[in-house]
Design an enzyme around this catalytic site. Structure first.
Site, mmCIF file in Angstrom:
data_model
loop_
_atom_site.group_PDB
_atom_site.id
_atom_site.type_symbol
_atom_site.label_atom_id
_atom_site.label_comp_id
_atom_site.label_asym_id
_atom_site.label_seq_id
_atom_site.Cartn_x
_atom_site.Cartn_y
_atom_site.Cartn_z
ATOM 1 N N ASP A 102 44.967 68.686 91.263
ATOM 2 C CA ASP A 102 45.368 67.290 91.104
ATOM 3 C C ASP A 102 44.285 66.371 91.640
ATOM 4 O OD1 ASP A 102 46.708 64.966 90.676
ATOM 5 O OD2 ASP A 102 48.182 65.251 92.256
ATOM 6 N N ASP A 298 43.358 61.311 85.646
ATOM 7 C CA ASP A 298 44.202 62.041 86.593
ATOM 8 C C ASP A 298 44.623 63.383 86.009
ATOM 9 O OD1 ASP A 298 45.817 62.499 88.943
ATOM 10 O OD2 ASP A 298 47.536 62.124 87.655
#
Length: 638
Positions: A102, A298
């Protein structure tokens, strides 16, 4: 889809957070499409829980020696799981964890054995007491402390209303046998509480790749063991998995770079200026992509989200270019997905039905997107696809999730404040970069399942505390499959399903066995078993690991006619043991068989001897008519 009142309430909360200077990037894509996999970005800034570095330390980013890098495999599938995971080993001896990669998170954390509210995940919880190298991070002025002022803590809250909190610890982190990078000491979170999606997800935790003192990337850079860069490569629509490199790589000559200003936002941003559909620029003001936090990349977000004006223009352009296709309802009637049928199931042919899309950066460079970079498969209609790009509510931020970079190597060159893109087949990344390919399989299988059942674990041979103990005899492999198909509709297609599983696992049809089938509502749950080929009692470790790799990395692909499906809880079972009773039974059977054969041979011999005796008697002609018995004629068939 959230109720309007709830959406309004959430918007107000976002405004409040902005006024008090909290980090609100997690509010970015909360919109009518928020049913999609949520963006994993902290609502609170890293300063709440970071262990700070002094300015002199931060200026020491220039490496004092040539660094190495860590080549790590990615697992799972972006649209099936909503994320990609990698494997990390923590402690001495090493304990394995599957962590979501992430770029929007700054903390790496795993469930702790002391956790009072943690879900059931892929691997057992981390046990600090079992690691000889674990140390808690003591309370200090640079971190948030627990109530007793003894230990540093962390807390993260996410846009999808999930949260994670726990204590900070330090231990040896190993990156697997694909990595040149030796195990390193690093600070990580030991979870004591998790809620929402974090509680229910299959993955164990998060690997934070964002900017911040607790980020695993920042920690390795501060140790001068890698350069200030990392790369991710996500698999395409036809397969999951991928690759990750912590540290620098030599960029391909045709890699497209764009600036990434760390002062623009705390997240990885790019300078997007235009979007072209079918070769024509959308009629938009270039500043539309620079609102709020700009254009953010992201890896923890599945889809892409555009500001309202950009989304409407993009949607209209794609629909105009795909006039030959039929608009249909989406897979979930609760959401207004834009879906098309008639394109066929061959991914390589999608460009014949859907237009090319180009993202143009401020430096004039452009990244060309194929249809798999903005579409996802319709889960209920074969050969149908839906737009994977949505409106970001009223938020002006452009958010680009993993779907945009499928089959694309993305290099986050933090040292030079750039992000690079290179279209490639991520399954063949190592060879195309002229890097040493990762080993095809681990050297052994070990039992790490806390329930006592035997589960194969991919263990790096270079991890501390691990010694291969020879081959384990695998009798058969089991796994579960859940399908959104009623058993009445499924039963006529079981043979087809069995053939498909054999094909996807690259094994013989006869090796696939149905063990159990149960139903709940309109869903079916199947337990399968994979047996050794032929008459073998067990399969080789190489064969077993290859099958497990395909299962664990979600490489089993089924046609859309089988609806949505998921594989989970794969395990291995040893060959059945032959008890002493079984051996005695075998001896008795063999003995009886021998006696029977000898008896039959003697009887046949006696018959032959007797016939020989009868043929020696002189033949006497029967003269009496009465003694002649005439054969009855066969009656004709009617």
């Amino acid at each position: 889809m959230k109720p309007a009142s709830f959406t309004a309430t959430f918007t107000i909360l976002c405004i409040i957070f902005t006024l008090v200077d909290y980090d609100v990037v997690s509010c970015l894509h909360f919109s009518d499409t928020s049913h999609r996999t949520a963006m994993v970005l902290p609502l609170f800034p890293p300063k709440d829980t970071s262990v700070r570095s002094s300015p002199s330390q931060l200026s020491g980013r220039l490496l004092q020696k040539s660094p190495v890098n860590a080549q790590m495999a990615l697992h799972d599938d972006l649209l099936i799981n909503g994320y990609y995971t990698t494997r990390l080993w923590i402690g001495t001896p090493p304990q394995r964890f599957a962590l979501i990669v992430d770029t929007g998170s700054t903390v790496t954390y795993v469930p702790c054995s002391t956790c009072e509210q943690c879900g059931k995940h892929q691997d057992p919880r981390f046990q600090p007491e079992m690691s000889s190298t674990y140390q808690p991070v003591k309370c200090n002025i640079d971190c948030t402390c627990d109530n007793e002022r003894e230990q540093c803590i962390y807390e993260r809250q996410y846009a999808e209303m999930s949260s994670s909190s726990g204590v900070l610890g330090q231990d040896i982190v190993s990156f697997g046998n694909q990595s040149e990078l030796a195990p390193q000491r690093a600070v990580f979170g030991c979870e004591n509480r998790e809620t929402g999606d974090l509680y229910s997800q299959h993955a164990d935790g998060i690997m934070g790749l964002g900017r911040g003192d607790l980020s695993i990337v920042d920690q390795l850079v501060e140790k001068h063991v890698i350069s200030d860069s990392f790369s991710l490569c996500y698999g395409g629509m036809d397969f999951g998995g991928g690759a990750m490199v912590l540290g620098g790589i030599k960029p391909p000559a045709d890699m497209v770079f764009t600036n990434s200003d760390p002062g623009r936002s705390p997240y990885y941003n790019i300078e997007l200026k235009e979007i072209h559909v079918a070769g024509k620029a959308l009629s938009l003001n270039p500043r539309v992509f620079d609102g709020n936090h700009g254009t953010v990349l992201d890896s923890g977000t599945t889809y892409a989200y555009l500001p309202e004006a950009a989304f409407e223009a993009f949607k209209s352009a794609v629909m105009k270019a795909a006039l030959s296709l039929k608009l249909i309802e989406g897979p979930d009637p609760n959401y207004k997905d834009i879906c098309f049928s008639g394109a066929g199931s061959d991914i390589s042919q999608l460009s014949k039905s859907f237009p090319p899309v180009d993202m143009v950066f401020s430096n004039g460079k452009k990244l060309s997107l194929s249809p798999e970079n903005y579409l996802f498969r319709h889960s209920k209609v074969r050969g149908a696809y839906c737009l994977g790009i949505f409106q970001n509510g009223k938020d002006a931020t452009t958010l680009l999730g993993g779907i945009i970079v499928r089959n694309t190597l993305v290099t986050y060159d933090r040292q030079h404040e750039m992000v690079g893109f290179w279209k490639t087949n991520c399954s063949d990344l190592w060879n195309r970069l002229n890097l040493s390919p990762p080993p095809p399989s681990p050297s052994g299988l070990v039992n790490t399942n806390s329930t006592g059942s035997m589960y194969p674990t991919l263990v790096p041979t270079g991890s501390p505390g691990y010694n291969a103990s020879g081959e384990i005899k695998v009798g058969f492999i089991t796994f579960y499959m859940s399908l959104s198909v009623n058993h009445l509709d499924l039963n006529p297609h079981m043979t087809e399903l069995t053939h498909l599983i054999a094909q996807e696992l690259d094994i013989n049809f006869s090796q696939v066995h149905l063990m159990n089938l149960s139903t709940k509502g309109n869903d079916s749950l199947i337990k399968w078993a994979i047996y050794p080929a032929g008459s073998a009692n067990y399969m080789t470790n190489a064969a077993a690991v290859e099958i497990i790799h395909r299962l664990a990395e979600n490489r089993v692909r089924l046609p859309d006619t089988f609806g949505s499906y998921k594989l989970f809880e794969w395990g291995i079972e040893p060959p059945p043991k032959r008890s002493g009773w079984w051996r005695s039974y075998l001896i008795v059977v063999v003995a009886l068989s021998v006696v029977l054969i000898v008896g039959l041979s003697a009887f046949v011999g006696w018959l032959i001897w007797r016939r020989g005796k009868e043929s020696a008697v002189p033949y006497e002609r029967v003269e009496s008519v009465e003694s002649v018995v005439r054969e009855q004629e066969l009656q004709p068939l009617k």
